[in-house]
Scaffold this motif. Structure first.
Motif, mmCIF file in Angstrom:
data_model
loop_
_atom_site.group_PDB
_atom_site.id
_atom_site.type_symbol
_atom_site.label_atom_id
_atom_site.label_comp_id
_atom_site.label_asym_id
_atom_site.label_seq_id
_atom_site.Cartn_x
_atom_site.Cartn_y
_atom_site.Cartn_z
ATOM 1 N N ASP A 198 0.868 -1.183 0.000
ATOM 2 C CA ASP A 198 0.000 0.000 0.000
ATOM 3 C C ASP A 198 0.900 1.226 0.000
ATOM 4 N N THR A 199 0.844 2.009 -1.061
ATOM 5 C CA THR A 199 1.677 3.205 -1.148
ATOM 6 C C THR A 199 0.806 4.451 -1.027
ATOM 7 N N PRO A 200 1.392 5.620 -0.773
ATOM 8 C CA PRO A 200 0.598 6.828 -0.516
ATOM 9 C C PRO A 200 -0.293 7.231 -1.694
ATOM 10 N N ILE A 201 -1.456 7.746 -1.349
ATOM 11 C CA ILE A 201 -2.373 8.321 -2.334
ATOM 12 C C ILE A 201 -2.160 9.835 -2.422
ATOM 13 N N LEU A 202 -1.891 10.467 -1.289
ATOM 14 C CA LEU A 202 -1.593 11.906 -1.257
ATOM 15 C C LEU A 202 -0.092 12.116 -1.388
ATOM 16 N N LEU A 203 0.309 12.892 -2.384
ATOM 17 C CA LEU A 203 1.728 13.107 -2.667
ATOM 18 C C LEU A 203 2.088 14.587 -2.496
ATOM 19 N N ASP A 224 0.350 22.189 -0.309
ATOM 20 C CA ASP A 224 -0.420 21.655 -1.428
ATOM 21 C C ASP A 224 -0.018 20.202 -1.659
ATOM 22 N N MET A 225 -1.017 19.357 -1.907
ATOM 23 C CA MET A 225 -0.746 17.948 -2.162
ATOM 24 C C MET A 225 -1.538 17.500 -3.387
ATOM 25 N N TYR A 226 -1.161 16.335 -3.917
ATOM 26 C CA TYR A 226 -1.731 15.862 -5.172
ATOM 27 C C TYR A 226 -2.133 14.397 -5.034
ATOM 28 N N LEU A 227 -3.308 14.068 -5.575
ATOM 29 C CA LEU A 227 -3.703 12.668 -5.601
ATOM 30 C C LEU A 227 -2.865 11.937 -6.644
ATOM 31 N N THR A 231 1.313 4.430 -9.173
ATOM 32 C CA THR A 231 1.951 3.914 -7.960
ATOM 33 C C THR A 231 3.403 3.515 -8.219
ATOM 34 N N GLU A 232 3.880 3.771 -9.417
ATOM 35 C CA GLU A 232 5.143 3.230 -9.911
ATOM 36 C C GLU A 232 6.363 3.607 -9.073
ATOM 37 N N LEU A 233 6.522 4.881 -8.775
ATOM 38 C CA LEU A 233 7.777 5.333 -8.189
ATOM 39 C C LEU A 233 7.963 4.803 -6.770
ATOM 40 N N TYR A 234 6.862 4.666 -6.024
ATOM 41 C CA TYR A 234 6.975 4.094 -4.680
ATOM 42 C C TYR A 234 7.251 2.590 -4.741
ATOM 43 N N LEU A 235 6.608 1.889 -5.665
ATOM 44 C CA LEU A 235 6.823 0.445 -5.755
ATOM 45 C C LEU A 235 8.262 0.126 -6.166
ATOM 46 N N LYS A 236 8.848 0.963 -7.025
ATOM 47 C CA LYS A 236 10.245 0.737 -7.398
ATOM 48 C C LYS A 236 11.187 0.945 -6.202
ATOM 49 N N ARG A 237 10.821 1.851 -5.308
ATOM 50 C CA ARG A 237 11.625 2.011 -4.095
ATOM 51 C C ARG A 237 11.616 0.721 -3.271
ATOM 52 N N LEU A 238 10.490 0.006 -3.309
ATOM 53 C CA LEU A 238 10.422 -1.272 -2.591
ATOM 54 C C LEU A 238 11.304 -2.326 -3.254
ATOM 55 N N PHE A 243 12.359 -6.069 -1.916
ATOM 56 C CA PHE A 243 11.131 -6.867 -2.019
ATOM 57 C C PHE A 243 11.201 -7.873 -3.184
ATOM 58 N N GLU A 244 11.801 -7.481 -4.278
ATOM 59 C CA GLU A 244 12.009 -8.302 -5.489
ATOM 60 C C GLU A 244 10.734 -8.624 -6.257
ATOM 61 N N ARG A 245 9.652 -8.985 -5.570
ATOM 62 C CA ARG A 245 8.362 -9.210 -6.240
ATOM 63 C C ARG A 245 7.295 -8.445 -5.455
ATOM 64 N N VAL A 246 6.710 -7.426 -6.071
ATOM 65 C CA VAL A 246 5.780 -6.572 -5.350
ATOM 66 C C VAL A 246 4.684 -6.100 -6.283
ATOM 67 N N TYR A 247 3.489 -5.869 -5.717
ATOM 68 C CA TYR A 247 2.386 -5.322 -6.527
ATOM 69 C C TYR A 247 1.486 -4.485 -5.644
ATOM 70 N N GLU A 248 0.706 -3.652 -6.299
ATOM 71 C CA GLU A 248 -0.335 -2.890 -5.613
ATOM 72 C C GLU A 248 -1.559 -2.820 -6.508
ATOM 73 N N MET A 249 -2.715 -3.063 -5.902
ATOM 74 C CA MET A 249 -3.994 -2.838 -6.579
ATOM 75 C C MET A 249 -4.668 -1.680 -5.864
ATOM 76 N N GLY A 250 -5.002 -0.633 -6.599
ATOM 77 C CA GLY A 250 -5.596 0.509 -5.926
ATOM 78 C C GLY A 250 -6.110 1.560 -6.880
ATOM 79 N N ARG A 251 -6.721 2.588 -6.291
ATOM 80 C CA ARG A 251 -7.309 3.673 -7.053
ATOM 81 C C ARG A 251 -6.243 4.653 -7.534
#
Length: 494
Positions: A198-203, A224-227, A231-238, A243-251
């Motif tokens: 689960d990565t941030p929605i508010l950036l 000021d924040m942005y929706l 999710t790419e840049l946070y998942l690559k940090r993982l 983590f080696e194998r990671v995914y996120e399903m989200g809005r």
């Protein structure tokens, strides 16, 4: 006279009558809203599909009253639960005189009722529950639409989704299948060793990507924040973190237009696998989509809007090959930006300001001549570096990247790369992208935290992002994305 009243006036009168019935019930000590629970041990479909096991046995069911046929001392009704409908046989003798009188006078179509009774078949062969107990569990103060017409106004179907779900079993089935598709995707990823994140929605910053974000403000931080638009840049940090194998399903949220395949908020899955390249990801997509179709439909073959598709059979073409096939222009024979611009002018292909290099022009030809022709499931791979700021360059052709998108029915379904893990090249591309966006008067920043992560070393990685909603559209034969979103974005009524 009744026939001279508008539909709105008739509905208002019906609502008033129902409120009077509620007052009567409350005054008699039968306030339906005071009921806190009702125990059930069967469903409509379970009883009908397993009649042999239920015949002559007592069951307890609950649901919405959908029909009534009053016939003196005995009556028939249908109730609807999650799975479907079942008939009730209600007699004064078995439920009691007071309950039967209330059923005739105080009950309305749309009320929620609880029923206990024995299972039998009528002379016409319909599986029915012979009620021995009947009670109202909730009073519907607004009437349902007329049974045979339902909600005929498409706009109202989306605005009043709760009513649409009550009246239309096919709509309920669409969303049950959507849930099954999501379970299947998660199950596939989980069983293949991927960790859900689960990565941030508010950036805190607006990145230089082309998609336009929604902007809000954090009062406590005065920031000021942005929706998120991905999710790419946070998942690559993982991936960097091991983590080696990671995914996120989200809005995901994009402040852009709406049409039959776009909604401002939508659901994506992004998947990253260390030590893979884009060909591995391509093979992965084929197996994932084949598996999801088999688990949710029982077959890889299905019909979408009259066209048969097969998730067991995929085509593969480079972008250059696809453009040559559908436009007869061979970009592999074009050696300069000037030559590409001349061909674009000759073919009437419009170019955006600042996007007039060979790579941009190849993509413009693809948009004009190819995308809507890709009906059967097709991978298009090897994209120009200009339009692929996060993809690794092809060693054999540094003007191209190891990127693919895949399509069906003229819709893009997903996007994948051999991920760029060179922090120096990544900084240069992100800076150029942000600069172009700022030149148009828009805000854009480079994500320094992401670049810091890359500088700690990211292994070679294959990445994939795909839209859940468009996949659901295909597997439910739904013409519009709004048909597969429970509550699509709508302009408020005046």
């Amino acid at each position: 006279m009744e026939e001279n009243k508008t539909q709105e006036e008739q509905l208002a009168e019906q609502a008033l009558v129902r409120r009077e019935k509620l007052k009567k019930l409350v005054s008699e000590g039968n306030d339906p809203y005071q009921k806190t629970k009702y125990g059930t041990d069967a469903s409509s479909v379970a009883v009908k599909e397993n009649y042999g096991a239920y015949e002559g046995k007592t069951v307890s069911v609950a649901g919405r009253l959908m029909s009534r046929r009053i016939m003196g001392k005995a009556s028939f009704s249908h109730i609807s639960d999650r799975d479907g409908q079942i008939q009730l046989y209600i007699t004064r003798q078995d439920v009691g005189e007071d309950v039967y009188a209330a059923y005739k006078k105080d009950y309305d179509i749309g009320d929620i009722v609880g029923v206990r009774g024995t299972v039998f078949k009528t002379q016409t062969g319909e599986v029915t529950i012979h009620a021995t107990h009947l009670e109202m569990l909730s009073k519907a103060l607004l009437p349902l639409p007329e049974k045979h017409n339902g909600l005929t106004n498409v706009d109202m179907k989306y605005r009043l989704r709760h009513v649409d779900l009550i009246m239309n079993e096919d709509v309920r089935k669409t969303f049950f299948r959507r849930a099954a598709i999501i379970r299947s995707i998660r199950g596939y990823l989980d069983t293949h060793g991927f960790i859900e994140a689960d990565t941030p929605i508010l950036l805190p910053l607006e990145i230089g990507a082309d998609a336009r974000p929604f902007k809000t403000h954090h009062n406590a931080l005065d920031l000021d924040m942005y929706l998120r638009i991905e999710t790419e840049l946070y998942l690559k940090r993982l991936i960097v973190g091991g983590f080696e194998r990671v995914y996120e399903m989200g809005r995901i949220f994009r402040n852009e237009g709406m049409d039959s395949s776009h909604n401002p908020e939508f659901t994506t899955v992004e998947v990253y696998r260390a030590y893979w390249d884009y060909i591995d990801v391509m093979n992965f997509v084929e197996d994932l989509y084949r598996t999801v179709a088999l688990e949710t439909l029982g077959t890889t073959k299905f019909v979408y809007q009259g066209q048969e598709l097969d998730f067991g059979q995929w085509k593969r073409m480079t972008m250059t090959e696809a453009v040559k096939t559908y436009s007869s222009v061979d970009f592999s024979a074009i050696s300069s930006d000037e030559e590409a611009r001349a061909v674009a002018k000759e073919k009437g292909v419009e170019l955006e300001e600042g996007k007039d290099t060979k790579g941009y022009i190849l993509a413009a030809f693809f948009d004009k001549y190819v995308e809507d022709k890709l009906i059967t499931p097709t991978f298009i791979y090897d994209y120009p570096v200009e339009i692929s700021p996060l993809a690794k360059r092809k060693p054999s052709d540094p003007l191209m990247t190891e990127r693919f998108e895949y399509f069906a029915m003229g819709m893009e379904l997903g996007n994948a790369f051999s991920e760029l893990n060179d922090p120096i090249d990544q900084r240069a591309r992100m800076s150029a992208q942000a600069e172009k966006k700022r030149a148009k008067g828009a805000n854009a920043e480079v994500d320094e935290d992401f670049l810091d992560a890359l500088e700690h070393g990211m292994p070679p990685t294959g990445g994939l992002g795909f839209g859940v909603d468009r996949l659901v559209m295909l597997l439910t034969d739904s013409a519009s994305i709004r048909d597969v979103l429970l509550f699509p974005t709508m302009k408020p009524k005046k």
